[in-house]
Structure formats: structure tokens, C-alpha cells
Design a protein around this motif. Structure first.
Motif, mmCIF file in Angstrom:
data_model
loop_
_atom_site.group_PDB
_atom_site.id
_atom_site.type_symbol
_atom_site.label_atom_id
_atom_site.label_comp_id
_atom_site.label_asym_id
_atom_site.label_seq_id
_atom_site.Cartn_x
_atom_site.Cartn_y
_atom_site.Cartn_z
ATOM 1 N N GLU A 111 0.821 -1.218 0.000
ATOM 2 C CA GLU A 111 0.000 0.000 0.000
ATOM 3 C C GLU A 111 0.847 1.256 0.000
ATOM 4 O O GLU A 111 0.422 2.302 -0.485
ATOM 5 N N LEU A 112 2.059 1.173 0.568
ATOM 6 C CA LEU A 112 2.937 2.339 0.623
ATOM 7 C C LEU A 112 3.796 2.437 -0.630
ATOM 8 O O LEU A 112 4.541 3.402 -0.791
ATOM 9 N N PRO A 118 7.636 6.092 1.969
ATOM 10 C CA PRO A 118 6.573 5.664 1.065
ATOM 11 C C PRO A 118 6.475 6.565 -0.164
ATOM 12 O O PRO A 118 6.929 7.714 -0.149
ATOM 13 N N THR A 119 5.877 6.041 -1.236
ATOM 14 C CA THR A 119 5.677 6.821 -2.452
ATOM 15 C C THR A 119 4.919 8.109 -2.133
ATOM 16 O O THR A 119 3.945 8.095 -1.387
ATOM 17 N N GLY A 120 5.385 9.202 -2.674
ATOM 18 C CA GLY A 120 4.690 10.471 -2.484
ATOM 19 C C GLY A 120 5.141 11.248 -1.260
ATOM 20 O O GLY A 120 4.717 12.383 -1.048
ATOM 21 N N ILE A 121 6.000 10.650 -0.445
ATOM 22 C CA ILE A 121 6.521 11.362 0.737
ATOM 23 C C ILE A 121 7.868 11.983 0.393
ATOM 24 O O ILE A 121 8.764 11.275 -0.100
ATOM 25 N N THR A 122 8.008 13.299 0.634
ATOM 26 C CA THR A 122 9.301 13.974 0.504
ATOM 27 C C THR A 122 9.864 14.155 1.898
ATOM 28 O O THR A 122 9.410 15.042 2.636
ATOM 29 N N ASP A 125 15.418 16.996 4.579
ATOM 30 C CA ASP A 125 16.856 16.792 4.375
ATOM 31 C C ASP A 125 17.531 16.672 5.734
ATOM 32 O O ASP A 125 17.534 17.645 6.502
ATOM 33 N N ALA A 184 7.028 21.366 6.961
ATOM 34 C CA ALA A 184 7.146 20.004 6.424
ATOM 35 C C ALA A 184 6.115 19.748 5.327
ATOM 36 O O ALA A 184 4.949 20.129 5.465
ATOM 37 N N PRO A 185 6.555 19.073 4.244
ATOM 38 C CA PRO A 185 5.637 18.786 3.142
ATOM 39 C C PRO A 185 4.704 17.610 3.444
ATOM 40 O O PRO A 185 3.881 17.251 2.601
ATOM 41 N N PHE A 186 4.827 17.000 4.619
ATOM 42 C CA PHE A 186 3.953 15.897 4.988
ATOM 43 C C PHE A 186 3.330 16.209 6.356
ATOM 44 O O PHE A 186 3.874 17.003 7.132
ATOM 45 N N THR A 187 2.172 15.587 6.629
ATOM 46 C CA THR A 187 1.493 15.822 7.912
ATOM 47 C C THR A 187 1.339 14.500 8.662
ATOM 48 O O THR A 187 1.685 13.439 8.146
ATOM 49 N N ALA A 189 -1.224 12.968 9.103
ATOM 50 C CA ALA A 189 -2.231 12.139 8.438
ATOM 51 C C ALA A 189 -1.700 11.439 7.199
ATOM 52 O O ALA A 189 -2.460 10.787 6.483
ATOM 53 N N ASP A 190 -0.405 11.587 6.934
ATOM 54 C CA ASP A 190 0.163 10.953 5.744
ATOM 55 C C ASP A 190 0.652 9.546 6.058
ATOM 56 O O ASP A 190 1.846 9.249 6.044
ATOM 57 N N GLY A 191 -0.330 8.688 6.325
ATOM 58 C CA GLY A 191 -0.043 7.270 6.528
ATOM 59 C C GLY A 191 0.859 7.002 7.715
ATOM 60 O O GLY A 191 1.013 7.824 8.616
ATOM 61 N N TYR B 65 -2.734 9.978 -3.943
ATOM 62 C CA TYR B 65 -2.465 8.627 -3.447
ATOM 63 C C TYR B 65 -3.442 8.285 -2.324
ATOM 64 O O TYR B 65 -3.677 9.078 -1.428
ATOM 65 N N HIS B 67 -2.907 6.216 0.083
ATOM 66 C CA HIS B 67 -2.242 5.888 1.345
ATOM 67 C C HIS B 67 -1.747 7.149 2.058
ATOM 68 O O HIS B 67 -1.141 7.062 3.134
ATOM 69 N N ARG B 69 -2.666 11.420 3.140
ATOM 70 C CA ARG B 69 -3.758 12.367 3.444
ATOM 71 C C ARG B 69 -5.006 11.621 3.919
ATOM 72 O O ARG B 69 -6.108 11.809 3.419
ATOM 73 N N THR B 90 2.634 24.002 1.508
ATOM 74 C CA THR B 90 3.332 22.718 1.382
ATOM 75 C C THR B 90 2.456 21.500 1.657
ATOM 76 O O THR B 90 2.848 20.382 1.354
ATOM 77 N N ASN B 91 1.289 21.697 2.282
ATOM 78 C CA ASN B 91 0.435 20.548 2.611
ATOM 79 C C ASN B 91 -0.857 20.549 1.802
ATOM 80 O O ASN B 91 -1.778 21.321 2.093
#
Lengths: 261, 102
Positions: A111-112, A118-122, A125, A184-187, A189-191, B65, B67, B69, B90-91
């Protein structure tokens, strides 16, 4: 006139354990009420009661130790054991979150995308702000050691300077982490990536805030002549806690920020 | 003075990490603070500053995707669709980036 024929501290009856327990009940049930019925009253009440409990309980301990002389060597030994056991329990607390991280990242599910990150996660650095954060906490470990030696050598001004520097570094770390969280570009809630990242680093950040507060209380006490060169366990406990916070960060940095990218 | 074994190990490790300096008094750690620790922080600040300049300012293209959000249950604040540290730039929301973006 009756005197105690032993060196231990028979503590006077105190209401703070009860108020603390009530605060815990109000905060937990208040959290559930907030989630399901959108009212923050119970939780807020619990939070206020918690703050009052902490302030008064620790104030009483300072009175008993510093002003009334109840903290004899055997009593201090007990306090040392207590702090060590508490920090040990916190180690296990974080161990759980590292377990969760490695469980999900060593064998990433289809699923990831079958990969980590996982795919789509940046990912962030690791050699930008996270590296700076590492330097900040390591530096604060040096300055808190400077503070300890200053206290032991009766260097009052140096103790105040080094303790202040340590706290400022702690605050700098917190500020940097807060901006990282915002940028951050992810939260969360991002899996499972978001969950493991923010829960592990979030609890760590909370411990940095707690540790900085503990050190700040020590600074106030140092300014008010509470510590002697021979007896300053409150400071030692704060320093141990601070080193623990630093070590947890090092593990977070290597595992989640560096290997996990 | 008495310290726990753990604290002694930590202290030893930190002393050793300071490139062979002997474990000394307040003066030694003061020197380490101003010659090693704080300049180390300074170097990392400079590094972050330079890397920030070299950044591209665009966010990655949005792909919905399943998986990411996740919205199993709304958050108990606002419209329930924005995380606590939500940054519109960014989100992206599950439906994509919000509003006009550059």
C-alpha cells in the motif's frame, strides 16, 4: 520533646497526590469529551488542576529539602533511585515508538509502494535543520556540564551563565522544530510515515519543553541560593533528564531522519 | 561526588567526544562550550542558511495517493480537514493544494 531516631523523611500528609489523580481523570475524560462532543471545559479544568498540583507539590519538596533539612544522604539516595527509575521508564516509553517506526519501515507494505519513505513522501533533508538541531542539543549537553562543574566549584556567576545558555539552546531547538513542523511537506495524516514521524518527534519535543522548564526552575533556585557545592540534587536530576532528552534525539536523528530518508 | 553509573557514562562519553580533553573543572567545560559547542552550532546555522538559498520554492506535483492524506476521522478543530501545523503552501488537502498557488 520528641525527635525522630532515624535519618529518613516521614512526609506530612499532602493533598497533591489526590489533586494530581483528579487532574489525570479530568484530562483523559476531557479529551474524550472534546473528541466526541466538542467541549473543552473538562480538559481545560484538568490542565489547570495539573499545573496547580505540579507547582504546589514541587514547591513543598523544595521547602522540605532546602529549607527544612529533610533531605539527608539516605533520603537523597532514594531520590536518586527514583529519578533513575523514572528516566528508565521513559526510555521504555520511547522504545515503543521506535519499535513502531522500525516495524513499518523495515518491511514497507505494498500500500505504501513497497518502499521507505513511502511513495509520495518527501522526507526532510537530514543535513539541514535536523543537523542543526543535533548540534544545538549536543552543545546544550556541554553547557549543562559546565553548569554542573560551576555549581560544584562554587562559581555562582558562571553557573547562572551556563544554565541560562543551556535553557536558551533548549528554546532554540523548540523554535527550530516548530518551524520544521510548519514547513514540512507531509502531515501526521500521511499514513504510517506521518504517524511515526510526528508521534515520535512530537513526544520528544514535549520532553525538550519539560526538560527546559526543569532547568529553568533550577536557574531560579540557583539565583536564590538554594544549591550548595555539595548538595544540589534538583540540578543533577534536571541534568540527567536533559542528557536523556539529548540521547533520545540522537536515536531519532539517526533512525527517522537519516536512515529513514 | 556520587553520581549514578549512567550519568557517569554519559559524562565520560561527552568528555571523550570533546576530542581527548581530560575531564576537568568548570573552566574546561566553559572552554569547550565557547570553542567547540557554540561554534559547531554556528557552522550548522550557516549550512542551513546556504542550503535554504539553494532551494527550489515549488511544491511537488499533487497525486491523490490513497495511502496519504488519510481522513478516517475529522480533527476536533476548524473544519476538521486541516492538521495542527497545516501549511497551505506545502500541505495539500486530500483534494489537492488549496487556493491559488504560485
Amino acid at each position: 520533646m520528641a525527635h525522630q531516631a532515624h535519618a529518613y523523611h516521614m512526609v506530612d500528609p499532602s493533598p497533591w497526590p489526590l489533586t494530581g489523580a483528579i487532574a489525570a481523570l479530568l484530562m483523559t475524560s476531557g479529551l474524550a469529551i472534546w473528541f466526541h462532543f466538542h467541549s473543552t471545559v473538562l480538559m481545560t479544568l484538568g490542565l489547570i488542576l495539573l499545573l496547580l498540583t505540579m507547582y504546589q507539590w514541587w514547591r513543598d519538596i523544595i521547602r522540605e529539602g532546602t529549607f527544612q533539612g529533610h533531605h539527608t544522604p539516605p533520603v537523597q539516595k532514594g531520590l536518586r533511585y527514583g529519578m533513575i527509575l523514572f528516566i528508565t521508564s521513559e526510555v521504555f516509553f520511547f522504545l515503543g515508538f521506535f519499535w513502531a517506526f522500525y516495524h513499518s519501515s523495515l518491511a514497507p507494505t505494498p500500500e505504501l509502494g513497497g518502499c521507505w519513505p513511502p511513495t509520495g513522501i518527501t522526507p526532510l533533508d537530514p543535513f539541514e535543520v535536523p543537523l542543526l538541531n543535533t548540534a544545538v542539543l549536543l552543545a546544550s549537553g556541554v553547557t549543562v556540564t559546565w553548569a554542573h562543574h560551576s555549581i560544584m566549584e562554587g562559581e555562582r556567576k558562571q553557573a547562572i551563565q551556563s544554565l541560562t545558555l543551556t535553557i536558551l539552546l533548549g528554546l532554540y531547538f523548540t523554535a527550530l522544530q516548530a518551524t520544521e513542523y510548519y514547513e514540512a511537506p507531509f502531515t501526521i495524516a500521511d499514513g504510517v510515515y506521518g504517524s511515526t514521524f510526528f508521534v515520535a518527534t512530537g513526544f520528544h519535543g514535549l520532553h525538550v519543553i519539560i526538560g527546559s522548564t526543569f532547568l529553568a526552575v533550577c536557574l531560579l533556585r540557583q539565583v536564590q541560593y538554594h544549591f550548595t557545592s555539595e548538595h544540589h540534587f534538583g540540578f543533577e536530576a534536571a541534568a540527567w533528564y536533559w542528557h536523556f532528552v539529548d540521547v533520545v534525539w540522537l536515536f531519532l536523528y539517526v533512525s527517522i531522519y537519516w536512515w529513514g530518508s | 561526588m556520587a553520581m549514578s553509573p549512567t550519568a557517569m557514562v554519559a559524562r565520560r562519553a561527552l568528555a571523550a567526544a570533546s576530542q581527548g580533553s581530560h575531564e576537568g573543572g568548570a573552566r574546561t567545560w566553559k572552554i569547550l562550550s565557547f570553542v567547540l559547542a557554540l561554534p559547531g552550532v554556528g557552522v550548522c546555522v550557516a549550512n542551513v542558511y546556504m542550503k535554504m538559498q539553494a532551494h527550489s520554492h515549488d511544491h511537488p506535483e499533487f497525486v491523490p495517493y490513497p495511502h496519504l492524506r488519510i481522513r478516517t476521522k475529522p480533527w476536533p478543530w476548524g473544519d476538521g480537514n486541516h492538521s495542527l501545523f497545516h501549511n497551505a503552501h506545502t500541505n495539500p488537502l486530500p483534494t489537492g493544494y488549496e487556493g491559488p498557488h504560485h
